[in-house]
Design a protein around this motif. Structure first.
Motif, short mmCIF file in Angstrom:
data_model
loop_
_atom_site.label_atom_id
_atom_site.label_comp_id
_atom_site.label_asym_id
_atom_site.label_seq_id
_atom_site.Cartn_x
_atom_site.Cartn_y
_atom_site.Cartn_z
N THR A 198 5.26 -19.55 120.34
CA THR A 198 3.99 -18.94 119.08
C THR A 198 4.63 -20.04 118.43
OG1 THR A 198 5.42 -17.55 118.02
CG2 THR A 198 3.45 -16.75 119.87
N GLN A 199 3.10 -20.13 117.58
CA GLN A 199 3.83 -21.22 116.91
C GLN A 199 4.20 -20.41 115.23
OE1 GLN A 199 -0.58 -23.10 115.57
NE2 GLN A 199 0.35 -23.54 113.95
N GLY A 200 3.56 -19.39 115.31
CA GLY A 200 4.48 -18.63 113.91
C GLY A 200 3.21 -18.45 112.77
N VAL A 250 -1.85 -24.82 117.11
CA VAL A 250 -0.85 -26.13 117.31
C VAL A 250 -0.73 -25.14 119.44
CG1 VAL A 250 1.05 -27.04 118.14
CG2 VAL A 250 -0.05 -27.36 116.21
N TYR A 251 -0.59 -23.55 119.05
CA TYR A 251 -0.59 -23.13 120.78
C TYR A 251 -1.62 -22.59 121.22
CZ TYR A 251 -0.03 -18.70 122.22
OH TYR A 251 -0.20 -17.86 123.38
N GLY A 252 -2.63 -22.69 120.52
CA GLY A 252 -3.97 -22.45 121.10
C GLY A 252 -4.35 -24.11 121.57
N ALA A 253 -3.87 -25.19 120.82
CA ALA A 253 -4.36 -25.90 122.37
C ALA A 253 -3.06 -27.09 123.38
CB ALA A 253 -3.62 -27.61 121.09
N THR A 254 -1.75 -26.65 123.19
CA THR A 254 -0.97 -26.36 123.77
C THR A 254 -1.32 -25.21 125.40
OG1 THR A 254 0.08 -24.36 123.33
CG2 THR A 254 1.10 -26.87 122.39
N LYS A 255 -1.82 -23.45 125.15
CA LYS A 255 -2.58 -23.55 126.49
C LYS A 255 -3.85 -23.87 126.53
CE LYS A 255 0.77 -20.50 125.86
NZ LYS A 255 1.20 -20.42 127.06
N ALA A 256 -5.07 -24.63 125.73
CA ALA A 256 -6.20 -25.53 126.35
C ALA A 256 -5.57 -26.25 127.31
CB ALA A 256 -6.50 -25.95 125.70
N ALA A 257 -4.14 -26.50 127.08
CA ALA A 257 -3.65 -27.94 127.84
C ALA A 257 -3.35 -27.67 129.32
CB ALA A 257 -2.98 -29.01 126.92
N VAL A 258 -2.27 -26.50 129.33
CA VAL A 258 -2.29 -25.98 130.16
C VAL A 258 -3.53 -25.50 131.34
CG1 VAL A 258 -1.42 -23.58 131.15
CG2 VAL A 258 -0.05 -24.75 129.42
N PRO A 265 -13.96 -13.32 120.96
CA PRO A 265 -12.94 -14.28 119.86
C PRO A 265 -12.85 -14.18 118.84
CG PRO A 265 -15.48 -15.37 121.42
CD PRO A 265 -15.18 -13.48 121.30
N TRP A 266 -11.38 -14.25 118.34
CA TRP A 266 -11.25 -13.58 116.83
C TRP A 266 -12.01 -13.95 115.93
CZ3 TRP A 266 -5.74 -16.03 119.24
CH2 TRP A 266 -4.93 -15.43 119.95
N PRO A 267 -12.39 -14.21 114.93
CA PRO A 267 -13.02 -13.63 113.62
C PRO A 267 -12.28 -14.72 112.86
CG PRO A 267 -12.42 -12.28 113.71
CD PRO A 267 -12.11 -11.82 114.82
N HIS A 268 -12.27 -15.96 112.29
CA HIS A 268 -11.65 -16.35 111.23
C HIS A 268 -11.31 -15.90 109.53
CE1 HIS A 268 -12.16 -20.18 113.63
NE2 HIS A 268 -13.32 -19.69 113.85
N ALA A 273 -8.45 -19.69 117.18
CA ALA A 273 -7.80 -18.45 115.89
C ALA A 273 -6.84 -19.11 115.02
CB ALA A 273 -6.86 -18.22 117.14
N ALA A 274 -7.69 -18.75 114.16
CA ALA A 274 -6.80 -19.13 113.18
C ALA A 274 -5.38 -18.42 112.68
CB ALA A 274 -7.67 -18.26 111.76
N GLY A 275 -4.89 -20.10 112.23
CA GLY A 275 -3.38 -20.01 111.63
C GLY A 275 -2.69 -20.00 113.69
N GLN A 276 -2.81 -20.10 114.53
CA GLN A 276 -2.66 -21.12 115.74
C GLN A 276 -3.57 -21.67 116.18
OE1 GLN A 276 0.21 -19.22 117.26
NE2 GLN A 276 -0.16 -18.19 115.88
#
Length: 257
Positions: A95-97, A158-166, A254-257, A153-156
């Motif tokens: 995770t991004q943390g 880079v994590y979300g971008a990598t998972k979209a790339a997958v 979808p997660w709220p901001h 998702a707020a706070g994620q």
């Protein structure tokens, strides 16, 4: 069990805990020869010993998914032991943390990108080479993405971008290798009670309560539930399914901001 994966040789990355461990145990019960990899040798050996004690066929190969040579070695070990590689579950990730986009350090960005995206690409490269080698009969690959890769998702970031790339990588590989008899799909889990989620809950119980409130089923998922979806996608019962992303998220909005 139903022998859903009887006789298939399947490699699992990140198999020392969480979804990967659950998948290893399930696949072995369903008749597969499982090759499990992870960086943590002691935990990996524990899983292998438990599977073997239950009568399962298992081979543990310590490997870091960010190391191309170690992944090649794991795939080669699978082929040497059982003659082929029929399937793979690319599960290892991090995770991004937390932190908004402008607060993410270069070090965090590089680490998340290398593990979550490059690691999957390196694993797929080794797996596809084995599945399309002369005399090979193709196979099936399942990559673990996340609902974080399907909406922001707020706070994620880079994590979300990598998972979209997958997800994008999985679809491209499905298009490229379908005529070689290889199916490639992704799974996008929602909040799942892995070790990471349990640790979050211990620090702040409201986190899991909040994530559960976003799911139509009103609860988080369990690693076994993600593993069951992966087992089906890797089996011959999903023989006409490729290039798809299966959401296993309890109907999460979808997660709220």
């Amino acid at each position: 069990m139903t022998d859903l994966l009887a006789g298939k040789t399947i490699l699992i990355t990140g198999a020392s805990s969480g979804i990967g461990e659950s998948a290893a145990r399930l696949f072995a019960r369903e008749g597969a020869n499982v090759v499990i990899t992870a960086r943590r040798k002691a935990e990996l050996d524990r899983v292998a010993e438990d599977i073997a004690a239950g009568g399962g066929n298992v081979l543990a190969v310590q490997a870091d998914t960010t190391d191309a040579g170690e992944l090649q070695r794991a795939v080669a070990a699978a082929v040497e032991r059982w003659g082929c590689l029929d399937g793979a579950l690319n599960n290892a990730g991090r995770t991004q943390g937390g932190g908004r986009l402008a607060e993410v350090t270069d070090e965090t960005f590089d680490s998340v990108l290398e593990t979550n995206f490059k690691g999957v690409w390196l694993a797929m490269r080794a797996e596809l080479q084995a599945m399309t080698a002369e005399g090979a009969a193709g196979g099936s690959i399942v990559n673990i993405s996340s609902i974080g890769g399907t909406f922001g998702a707020a706070g994620q970031s880079v994590y979300g971008a990598t998972k979209a790339a997958v997800i994008a990588l999985s679809r491209a590989a499905a298009a490229e290798y379908g005529r070689d008899g290889v199916r490639v799909n992704a799974i996008a889990p929602g909040a799942t009670m892995t070790e990471m989620m349990v640790s979050w809950q211990q620090r702040d119980p409201s986190i899991v309560e909040h994530l559960s409130s976003l799911a139509a089923l009103g609860r988080p998922g369990q690693p076994d539930e993600i593993a069951e979806a992966a087992a089906w996608l890797l089996s011959d019962r999903a023989s006409y399914v490729t290039g798809m992303t299966l959401g296993v998220d309890g109907g999460t909005a979808p997660w709220p901001h």
